[in-house]
Design a protein around this motif. Structure first.
Motif, PDB file in Angstrom:
ATOM      1  N   UNK A 256       1.020  -1.637   0.592  1.00  0.00           N
ATOM      2  CA  UNK A 256       0.145  -2.138  -0.318  1.00  0.00           C
ATOM      3  C   UNK A 256       1.184  -2.932  -1.325  1.00  0.00           C
ATOM      4  N   UNK A 257       0.731  -4.182  -1.601  1.00  0.00           N
ATOM      5  CA  UNK A 257       1.581  -4.874  -2.543  1.00  0.00           C
ATOM      6  C   UNK A 257       1.462  -4.611  -3.801  1.00  0.00           C
ATOM      7  N   UNK A 258       1.997  -5.202  -4.690  1.00  0.00           N
ATOM      8  CA  UNK A 258       2.204  -4.691  -6.189  1.00  0.00           C
ATOM      9  C   UNK A 258       0.764  -4.603  -6.858  1.00  0.00           C
TER      10      UNK A 258
ATOM     11  N   UNK B 190       6.804   6.070  -2.021  1.00  0.00           N
ATOM     12  CA  UNK B 190       6.578   5.172  -2.884  1.00  0.00           C
ATOM     13  C   UNK B 190       8.075   4.353  -3.040  1.00  0.00           C
ATOM     14  N   UNK B 191       7.889   2.914  -2.826  1.00  0.00           N
ATOM     15  CA  UNK B 191       9.029   2.352  -2.587  1.00  0.00           C
ATOM     16  C   UNK B 191       9.387   1.720  -3.973  1.00  0.00           C
ATOM     17  N   UNK B 192       8.392   1.372  -5.036  1.00  0.00           N
ATOM     18  CA  UNK B 192       8.742   0.757  -6.191  1.00  0.00           C
ATOM     19  C   UNK B 192       8.812   1.892  -7.415  1.00  0.00           C
ATOM     20  N   UNK B 193       8.867   2.940  -7.218  1.00  0.00           N
ATOM     21  CA  UNK B 193       9.092   4.046  -8.065  1.00  0.00           C
ATOM     22  C   UNK B 193       7.905   4.238  -9.072  1.00  0.00           C
TER      23      UNK B 193
ATOM     24  N   UNK C  95      12.477  11.959   1.353  1.00  0.00           N
ATOM     25  CA  UNK C  95      12.160  11.035   0.377  1.00  0.00           C
ATOM     26  C   UNK C  95      10.445  10.441   0.870  1.00  0.00           C
ATOM     27  N   UNK C  96       9.948  10.864   2.107  1.00  0.00           N
ATOM     28  CA  UNK C  96       8.698  10.288   2.466  1.00  0.00           C
ATOM     29  C   UNK C  96       7.846  11.746   2.439  1.00  0.00           C
ATOM     30  N   UNK C  97       6.527  11.432   2.517  1.00  0.00           N
ATOM     31  CA  UNK C  97       5.538  12.256   2.590  1.00  0.00           C
ATOM     32  C   UNK C  97       4.798  12.104   4.235  1.00  0.00           C
TER      33      UNK C  97
ATOM     34  N   UNK D 131      -1.128  10.058  -6.214  1.00  0.00           N
ATOM     35  CA  UNK D 131      -0.041   9.457  -5.321  1.00  0.00           C
ATOM     36  C   UNK D 131      -0.591   8.694  -4.141  1.00  0.00           C
ATOM     37  N   UNK D 132      -1.670   8.883  -3.674  1.00  0.00           N
ATOM     38  CA  UNK D 132      -2.274   8.114  -2.622  1.00  0.00           C
ATOM     39  C   UNK D 132      -3.866   8.478  -2.419  1.00  0.00           C
TER      40      UNK D 132
END
Lengths: 486, 528
Positions: free
Chosen positions: B418-420, A112-115, A97-99, A82-83
């Motif tokens: 972080x970007x894509x 995770x904003x873009x899933x 929704x945040x860690x 995840x990170x």
């Protein structure tokens, strides 16, 4: 007691299938998970995520999300990174929704904003304490308390001193990111967690001002025992004036009278016997799914690779408790742990830097209850003239009612600036009566003398259950901060 | 001393030797680091040596040994005066002081050489003579005479839990016996913890004079000669330090006694001696990795065990990075370009090329200390303690610096996103101005033509007389198309003015900076 032992051995001989006395694993099996090949999974913090998932934070600064860890078959487990790249992660808390991860010098919100299953955001929530570059300055973070605060315990710079802001303190991080200095006196924490009523506890490690590892109760405004971080009272007006310094080479029970902010340890995790390096704290809130020890605390140890059990009670306004061995045999040095609603404890760690009995460099495991009730002392409570034991199974009244089935010694530690302490001030206690009550479920021990401030080490080698079994653990260490008035 | 058994070593190897046998030395080049894996090698005088040299790097390298006292960097660099001739010689200097050399090895090649060590003791430098490599790719071959070993060595093993050396004479040994190898060793039994050993034997001083004895032990130890303590390192500790004690001895045999105890965890024991006419000679089976350095020498700090390899995505490493305060964030980008950004100063702390970081210091054992970058051409454009932006009364004013390890109340660290492609952009607030600082890469900084492109954006009311310092330092100078910071690292930015030792631009909503390198570390035509 000799007669009972003979009886037991006879029973063993007669029932040839019952080969040996039961072991911990007969009640509480450990499940060992395979870990990702790409990394050394040095688990240092664990959080529960929605959907039966877990998040594991590691000493190498990674966060792995784990699926399938609640399944019976450990090979069903799967991991996703995840990170990565954080400076050690000794605390994880999930919210909305945040860690929220605690690294060495900040609380960082990951999301995770873009899933894609990986965090994109690493937003600093709070970084108001110092970091000096010393390896010892570990930082352990809690989950959110009822007020929405995170509690952090900040290790000193090394063992003795505090070279940068609020090292040697417990602080709270409010939802808006502000930091509230909360307790002084922290030395070298190993874990932080909540009790059944939301009380906040942390474990501290043997060293200066700590004769042994301890379980400590974090009450806002208090001093927890190590004066190395007193300088920061100047930056914490909410804490009031700086306490008087404890006297060196004294006793906790003496200094409590002099230093009014000083809170004695809830329990000493007796050095070398219970463990050498206390770490995570788990409270059993599973409502019975983890067996007969509801709301009790389970304290892990890095060097002994084990978990001990602590029953806590409040006497004369102070918390105190009794430690029982519970489960040994984890594969590495335990650091991070959590229990889920199913009563499964997830535990992981590493032996790096201090060594551990487990023998593996790192591990991720699960401890669970298989439904069989072990014969154990469920609770040990202080009484004005002794202790009362409550058992998980009815006792053999003859054995448990015989004072010769028990022995007790009392000792304490030197409260001192030097590293650790031997066991001192030995008192040989006499058990003058053992009265079975409550339909064989309890025994009232009369002990002379009781010594305020001493650890009361009770051995119960002669006690047998109604089925003739010895106790799974026949020793208890009660830290008697206070003797009940009635 | 309790610590994990994993321990990566580099920088030095000392080999226990018996002059009659051929000993083998392995040296390799480290990938994208401009270093050999060892910088100190010890052999006895006149020893027969097999040298295995392996080039694991992506660039060509050689290994050339010179006579004592040679300035190997000057000799290597002198070749650039006549590069055409040097190229014909495959970058081997035409130089009488060379007494041994390998060929110029291409990447992944290996060569073996056999030679006899010089008859004269001394320190013989070795180096890679390929242009631009000599400054960091060098080391020393230490040639020393050896002394005699112990004779009639016996041990007595004791069991017990101690925190310092006990009075062994008051204790009863658990087991006694001979050590046929006559080398002190601790694996005499299965005991790993809580034991002690007393070793006794004879040692022969060939002539009268001053002798030194050395110990390094985990945990405590002491050496007694003829019953008198010569050197001691008692109590619980790791074996990283070598201790030395001196004693005057008459010619002839003397009684050697070594006392040792082990509490728990790691166990090591090294003993050695030196005297008139011979160099440091190990008396133990385990030879301390810094035995050749004698007392005061420590196990090498620069472990090379855990390089963090950058693939197609940037790799982030937050830990104690040397030159970036205590809140450094290392980023290794594809294309051999790396930075460390400091969340203490809110500024770019380091730029380098080649390999990213070695995590061994922090991921083996407890992880103390600051680790320098693994690659090369490491530069600190504005210094470790300089703030990125400031309001100046005049451009001549001194640039504000923070006390080491401190932060400024005018700046708040906000984290990164972080970007894509997983490239981070760092964010902070400066007196109400929101600032973001992000980096991108083009090309490859090792093969040549790599560019590191930095974009600083500011949002909010920008102060008058506000400046962003691009770089600072004595070596800063204007070159064609930009400015050279040092070590051939260049930066180009629009509107920059060099004022004294500071390269400044007025604050504006967007500042674009491009970092490039003056030359590839290898002239393109000379790869063969």
């Amino acid at each position: 007691m000799k007669l009972n032992r003979i009886l037991f051995l006879t029973l063993l001989g007669a029932g040839s299938l019952r080969a040996a006395p039961p072991t911990e694993g007969d009640y509480y099996p450990i499940v060992t998970f395979p870990t990702p090949k790409e990394t050394a999974l040095e688990v240092s913090s664990i959080e529960l995520l929605p959907g039966d998932k877990l998040a594991l934070g590691t000493r190498r600064g990674e966060v792995w999300t784990v699926s399938g860890a609640t399944e019976a078959d450990p090979t069903k487990v799967s991991y996703q990174l995840f990170a990565a790249g954080q400076h050690e992660l000794m605390g994880l808390a999930w919210k909305d929704g945040s860690l929220f991860a605690t690294n060495r010098y900040e609380v960082v919100r990951m999301k995770d904003e873009d899933g894609d299953g990986r965090s994109d955001l690493f937003q600093t929530v709070c970084d108001k304490w110092g970091v000096s570059g010393d390896y010892h300055e570990y930082c352990f973070g809690s989950r959110f308390d009822k007020a929405g605060d995170l509690w952090l315990v900040l290790c000193l710079t090394g063992s003795f001193s505090s070279k940068t802001d609020f090292r040697g303190w417990a602080v709270r991080v409010k939802p808006d990111g502000t930091m509230v200095p909360t307790c002084s006196g922290i030395r070298s924490p190993g874990g932080i967690g909540f009790g059944a009523e939301g009380e906040v506890y942390y474990t501290d490690n043997q060293g200066p001002w700590h004769g042994a590892c301890t379980l400590q109760h974090l009450i806002p405004g208090t001093f927890q025992g190590h004066p190395g971080g007193f300088a920061w009272y100047d930056k914490a007006p909410n804490m009031g004036p700086r306490p008087v310094e404890p006297n060196d080479k004294s006793r906790m029970v003496v200094e409590r009278e002099r230093v009014k902010e000083l809170v004695p340890p809830v329990a000493y995790m007796v050095h070398g016997k219970v463990g050498n390096s206390s770490s995570f704290i788990v409270c059993d809130m599973s409502g019975g799914k983890f067996g007969p020890f509801q709301k009790q605390l389970f304290i892990a140890d890095q060097s002994h690779s084990n978990i001990s059990r602590v029953f806590v009670e409040e006497v004369n306004g102070i918390q105190q408790g009794v430690v029982f061995p519970f489960r040994k045999g984890f594969k590495s040095g335990l650091i991070g742990g959590r229990m889920n609603e199913k009563g499964q404890i997830f535990a992981g760690g590493s032996d790096r830097g201090w060594g551990a009995k487990g023998g593996q460099p790192y591990s991720f495991e699960r401890l669970e209850w298989n439904g069989k009730v072990p014969f154990e002392v469920q609770e040990m409570r202080a009484r004005p003239d002794g202790f009362e034991l409550f058992f998980t199974e009815p006792v053999d009244a003859n054995a448990a009612g015989d004072v010769a089935s028990y022995s007790m010694r009392e000792f304490t530690y030197i409260y001192q600036a030097a590293y650790g302490s031997p066991e001192v001030d030995d008192v040989e206690a006499k058990i003058t009566a053992a009265k079975v009550g409550n339909g064989g479920r309890s025994v009232r021990l009369t002990v002379a003398p009781l010594t305020k401030g001493h650890i009361h080490e009770l051995h119960m080698a002669g006690v047998r259950s109604g089925m003739g079994l010895p106790l799974l653990h026949d020793v208890a260490y009660y830290t008697l901060n206070e003797i009940p008035r009635k | 001393m309790i610590r994990p058994t994993l321990f990566a070593l580099a920088g030095l190897v000392a080999v226990p030797v018996f002059a009659a046998e051929t000993q083998t030395i392995y040296i390799k080049t480290l990938q994208a680091q401009m270093r050999y894996d060892q910088s100190e090698i010890s052999v006895p005088v006149g020893a027969k040596v097999k040298l295995v040299f392996e080039n694991t790097d992506d660039l060509p390298h050689n290994l050339v040994f010179f006579k004592e006292g040679t300035d190997v960097v000057a000799v290597s660099n002198k070749q650039m005066e006549k590069p055409e001739e040097a190229l014909k010689r495959n970058w081997l200097p035409d130089e009488p002081r060379i007494w041994l050399h390998t060929k110029l090895l291409n990447p992944k090649e290996k060569e073996e050489l056999e030679f006899t060590a010089p008859d004269k003791g001394g320190s013989y430098p070795f180096v890679c003579t390929f242009p631009g490599h000599a400054l960091t790719m060098q080391g020393r071959l230490n040639v020393q005479a050896e002394g005699t070993k112990l004779t009639g060595l016996r041990f007595a093993l004791y069991l017990g839990s101690w925190e310092q050396l006990p009075d062994f004479k008051a204790l009863k040994p658990h087991r006694e016996g001979e050590i046929a190898s006559n080398l002190v060793e601790i694996k005499l039994d299965d005991y790993k913890n809580q034991f002690g050993v007393v070793y006794e034997g004879k040692i022969n001083a060939a002539k009268e004079g001053e002798y030194s004895f050395y110990v390094a032990s985990d945990d405590g130890s002491r050496v007694l000669i003829d019953g008198k303590k010569v050197v001691e390192h008692d109590k619980i500790h790791p074996s990283s330090d070598i201790k030395e004690g001196k004693v005057k001895l008459k010619a002839g045999e003397h009684q050697f006694r070594l006392e040792y105890f082990q509490a728990a965890g790691n166990a090591d024991l090294y003993a050695g001696w030196k005297g008139p006419g011979f160099g440091i000679t190990p008396l133990s089976k385990w030879v301390h990795p810094k035995s050749a350095g004698g007392a005061g020498a420590k196990k090498p700090q620069d472990t090379t065990g855990m390089p963090l390899v950058v693939g197609t995505e940037p790799v982030i490493y937050r830990n104690f990075i040397a030159g970036a305060g205590n809140r450094g964030i290392g980023v290794g980008y594809p294309g051999g370009m790396n930075i460390t950004w400091s969340a203490e100063t809110m500024n770019l702390a380091l730029v380098w090329r080649g390999a990213f970081m070695d995590a061994a210091r922090h991921w083996i054992n407890r992880g103390g200390g600051h680790q320098p970058p693994l690659g090369f051409d490491v530069v600190s454009p504005s210094g470790e303690t300089a703030l990125p932006v400031a309001v100046l009364a005049s451009t001549q004013a001194a640039w504000p610096q923070l006390p080491a390890g401190q932060r400024s109340a005018d700046f708040q660290w906000k984290g990164y996103r972080l970007d894509a492609r997983r490239f981070p952009t760092f964010g902070y607030e400066w007196s109400g101005v929101k600032v973001s600082d992000g980096f991108g890469v083009e090309g490859d900084a090792i093969k040549g033509g790599g560019k590191l492109v930095r974009t600083v954006r500011m949002e909010g009311r920008l102060p008058e007389n506000g400046y962003f310092r691009v770089a600072g330092g004595k070596q800063l100078r204007q070159v064609e198309g930009g400015f050279e910071i040092e070590k051939g690292v260049r930066v180009a930015v629009e509107g920059a003015q060099l004022v004294g030792e500071s390269l400044l631009v007025s604050v504006r909503p967007e500042i674009k900076l491009t970092y490039t390198w003056a030359a590839a570390p290898m002239p393109a035509q000379s790869a063969k």
